[in-house]
Design an enzyme around this catalytic site. Structure first.
Site, short mmCIF file in Angstrom:
data_model
loop_
_atom_site.label_atom_id
_atom_site.label_comp_id
_atom_site.label_asym_id
_atom_site.label_seq_id
_atom_site.Cartn_x
_atom_site.Cartn_y
_atom_site.Cartn_z
N ASP A 1 0.83 -1.21 0.00
CA ASP A 1 0.00 0.00 0.00
C ASP A 1 0.86 1.26 0.00
O ASP A 1 0.43 2.33 0.43
CB ASP A 1 -0.96 0.00 1.20
CG ASP A 1 -0.22 -0.10 2.52
OD1 ASP A 1 1.01 -0.32 2.50
OD2 ASP A 1 -0.86 0.04 3.57
N HIS B 1 22.42 2.63 -19.09
CA HIS B 1 21.51 3.05 -18.03
C HIS B 1 21.70 2.16 -16.80
O HIS B 1 20.76 1.52 -16.32
CB HIS B 1 20.04 3.03 -18.51
CG HIS B 1 19.73 4.16 -19.45
ND1 HIS B 1 18.60 4.19 -20.24
CD2 HIS B 1 20.39 5.31 -19.72
CE1 HIS B 1 18.61 5.32 -20.96
NE2 HIS B 1 19.68 6.01 -20.66
N ASP C 1 26.04 10.20 -14.09
CA ASP C 1 25.03 10.85 -14.93
C ASP C 1 23.84 11.13 -14.02
O ASP C 1 23.13 10.21 -13.61
CB ASP C 1 24.65 9.91 -16.08
CG ASP C 1 23.63 10.51 -17.04
OD1 ASP C 1 23.00 11.53 -16.70
OD2 ASP C 1 23.46 9.94 -18.14
N ASP D 1 20.49 17.50 -16.74
CA ASP D 1 20.97 16.17 -17.13
C ASP D 1 22.47 16.30 -17.43
O ASP D 1 22.84 16.80 -18.49
CB ASP D 1 20.18 15.73 -18.38
CG ASP D 1 20.57 14.35 -18.88
OD1 ASP D 1 21.33 13.65 -18.20
OD2 ASP D 1 20.08 13.97 -19.97
N HIS E 1 13.92 13.43 -21.34
CA HIS E 1 13.91 13.28 -22.80
C HIS E 1 12.66 14.03 -23.23
O HIS E 1 11.57 13.47 -23.30
CB HIS E 1 13.89 11.81 -23.21
CG HIS E 1 15.12 11.07 -22.73
ND1 HIS E 1 15.14 9.74 -22.45
CD2 HIS E 1 16.38 11.52 -22.49
CE1 HIS E 1 16.36 9.39 -22.05
NE2 HIS E 1 17.12 10.46 -22.06
N GLU F 1 26.04 14.95 -25.51
CA GLU F 1 26.57 13.87 -24.68
C GLU F 1 27.27 12.76 -25.47
O GLU F 1 26.82 11.63 -25.49
CB GLU F 1 25.45 13.28 -23.83
CG GLU F 1 24.16 12.95 -24.57
CD GLU F 1 23.06 12.43 -23.62
OE1 GLU F 1 23.34 11.46 -22.91
OE2 GLU F 1 21.97 13.00 -23.62
N TYR G 1 32.31 3.59 -24.96
CA TYR G 1 32.14 2.54 -23.93
C TYR G 1 32.81 1.28 -24.44
O TYR G 1 32.44 0.75 -25.49
CB TYR G 1 30.64 2.28 -23.69
CG TYR G 1 29.87 3.59 -23.58
CD1 TYR G 1 29.75 4.24 -22.36
CD2 TYR G 1 29.34 4.21 -24.73
CE1 TYR G 1 29.09 5.46 -22.27
CE2 TYR G 1 28.69 5.43 -24.65
CZ TYR G 1 28.56 6.05 -23.42
OH TYR G 1 27.93 7.26 -23.34
N ARG H 1 31.58 9.35 -20.82
CA ARG H 1 30.56 10.22 -21.43
C ARG H 1 30.71 11.57 -20.76
O ARG H 1 30.96 11.65 -19.55
CB ARG H 1 29.15 9.64 -21.21
CG ARG H 1 28.05 10.56 -21.74
CD ARG H 1 26.69 9.87 -21.91
NE ARG H 1 26.04 9.46 -20.68
CZ ARG H 1 25.91 8.21 -20.27
NH1 ARG H 1 26.40 7.22 -20.99
NH2 ARG H 1 25.30 7.92 -19.11
N GLU I 1 28.49 15.10 -20.59
CA GLU I 1 27.16 15.61 -20.98
C GLU I 1 26.89 16.96 -20.34
O GLU I 1 27.01 17.12 -19.12
CB GLU I 1 26.08 14.61 -20.54
CG GLU I 1 24.66 15.09 -20.83
CD GLU I 1 23.59 14.06 -20.51
OE1 GLU I 1 23.82 13.20 -19.63
OE2 GLU I 1 22.52 14.13 -21.15
N1 GLY Z 1 20.36 10.59 -18.25
C1 GLY Z 1 19.77 10.08 -19.42
C2 GLY Z 1 20.37 10.68 -20.62
O1 GLY Z 1 21.45 11.18 -20.56
O2 GLY Z 1 19.75 10.73 -21.64
MN MN Z 2 20.89 13.01 -21.63
MN MN Z 3 22.31 11.95 -18.80
#
Ligand code: GLY
Ligand code: MN
Ligand code: MN
Length: 438
Positions: A40, A243, A260, A271, A361, A385, A389, A407, A409
């Site tokens: 619940d 992810h 990230d 982000d 997004h 970004e 990898y 990465r 970003e």
């Molecule tokens: N954090 C998700 C992306 O970079 O799209």
């Molecule tokens: Mn992103």
């Molecule tokens: Mn990201």
């Protein structure tokens, strides 16, 4: 008694703007359903971004029905006041509070939706609504549309046609208004400060979870409502999972960690990704690859001006990253062949950019016609970004690069003067990152 923190004229103005484009139609936006976490207990509630965009209303079980040019024009359906439920779950505005504070023309209890909406929809030609996201509400709307048809009696009218509301609102959401830019700047600055604290705290032996905890503390202490998505705190080879969600491993000396993570401020996301050494310094192989990805990122940022085609960002990124891959002998063949076959996807499988706003997004079409991108415009906010990898088990890769994910970003506002990097508060030059660790 809670009161909205924001100026509700912001939302009224947006309803008016959207209304200009859909005269004769109705727009129906339903709240996100609540989600059970276990037994619940619910997941933290987050309003549907489109409903929030046009109302600022954050309660579940609410619906906006907008009928541009009709009276009443903006009608909000909300949960009724309920002393017992409010004792358990907290304050509700109720229809009276919704009318008073959210500047809609009329508010009704949500349980009256079918009956009231059937009346209100008699005067429109079509309905904008996003189907198949909430099956329970889809059924309520189907019932409502049948009632509309029945009420039209023997007019011979069919069911009102439904058009998708998502692309309609996407066209508005992708150009940020002044309020949105203020929120996005704040979100970016808060997340940047939190990233700095995470970089400072990192050292061999710390768990990824402790770093995530620090990030959450730093953003919320600065006023964010929480993270804008589940953070990725990926040390070593975990960074090659795009992810990565576990965030529970110990960070080890000699590894690079990819973080990230973003903040949410009044619904608006940042982000940011940074990749940095767990020890005080990068190894020379890590540093070389890092700087190559950073060069690509800077090159793409320089392109982010009004008129540049969205598709050009990815094409330029792929061409530049393929050069990096060839330099490290990760791939064989000519750049053209690698790009045509898509074999670079083994090391770079994602896009370089997405719109950013209420959704991480964010809404808005990236193509105006099939296969063609769209030109960037002032007030769009996009991420940039690039990444590489290299799987730990990749025997074709040089041993010193195996299990390395990088990465970088940032979030970029397109302006007439050029790209404005909203997330510039968090350093990305090697010497700046290493200086934070000394
Ligand atoms: N954090 C998700 C992306 O970079 O799209
Ligand atoms: Mn992103
Ligand atoms: Mn990201």
């Amino acid at each position: 008694m809670r009161k909205p923190e924001l100026d509700m004229q912001i939302f009224k103005r947006r309803r008016h703007q959207v209304g200009q484009d859909i005269q004769g139609s109705a727009l129906i936006l339903a709240a996100s359903p609540e989600a059970i976490r276990n037994f619940d207990v619910h997941h933290p509630y987050r309003q549907d971004s489109n409903l929030y965009y046009l109302t600022g209303f954050e309660e579940p079980e609410s619906v906006l029905l907008l009928r541009p040019g009709r009276d009443p024009e903006a009608v909000l359906f909300v949960r009724s006041k309920d002393v017992e439920r409010e004792t358990w779950d907290g304050f509700r505005y109720g229809p009276e509070g919704a009318e008073e504070y959210f500047l809609v023309d009329r508010a009704y209890p949500i349980q009256d939706f079918e009956e009231r909406a059937a009346e209100l929809l008699l005067e429109v030609d079509q309905v904008y609504y996003s189907q198949f996201r909430d099956v329970a509400f889809d059924r309520r709307l189907q019932d409502t549309l049948l009632r509309v048809q029945t009420r039209a009696r023997r007019s011979g009218r069919g069911l009102l046609p439904i058009l998708d509301a998502y692309p309609l609102l996407g066209e508005f959401r992708l150009r940020k208004d002044d309020h949105e830019l203020k929120m996005m700047r704040e979100s970016a600055e808060i997340a940047a400060q939190a990233h700095i604290e995470v970089i400072k705290l990192t050292s061999p032996g710390i768990n990824e979870r402790a770093l995530y905890g620090r990030f959450l503390y730093e953003i919320m202490a600065r006023g964010a409502s929480g993270p804008s998505y589940q953070g990725i705190f990926a040390s070593g080879a975990n960074a090659t999972t795009l992810h990565y969600v576990f965030n529970d491993q110990e960070c080890r000396a000699g590894e690079v960690i990819l973080v990230d993570a973003g903040a949410e401020v009044h619904g608006y996301a940042s982000d940011i990704t940074r990749s940095f050494p767990v020890s005080k310094q990068f190894t020379s192989a890590q540093k070389e690859l890092y700087n190559q990805v950073l060069e690509v990122q800077k090159k793409i940022i320089a392109l982010m001006r009004p008129g540049t085609n969205y598709s050009q960002l990815q094409e330029t990124t792929v061409a530049a990253l393929v050069e990096v891959m060839l330099d490290h002998k990760l791939l064989k063949g000519s750049p053209q062949e690698i790009i045509e076959k898509g074999s670079y996807r083994k090391y770079y499988p994602h896009g370089v950019s997405h719109f950013l706003g209420l959704d991480v997004h964010d809404a808005g079409k990236t193509e105006l016609a099939k296969g063609q991108g769209r030109p960037l415009e002032e007030r769009m906010v996009l991420t940039v970004e690039p990444g590489i990898y290299i799987p730990a088990q990749d025997l074709e890769a040089p041993p010193e690069l195996r299990g390395l994910g990088i990465r970088i970003e940032d979030d970029v506002l397109i302006t007439a003067e050029g790209p404005e990097v909203l997330t510039q508060g968090v350093p990305k030059e090697v010497h700046e990152i290493e200086a934070l660790r000394s």
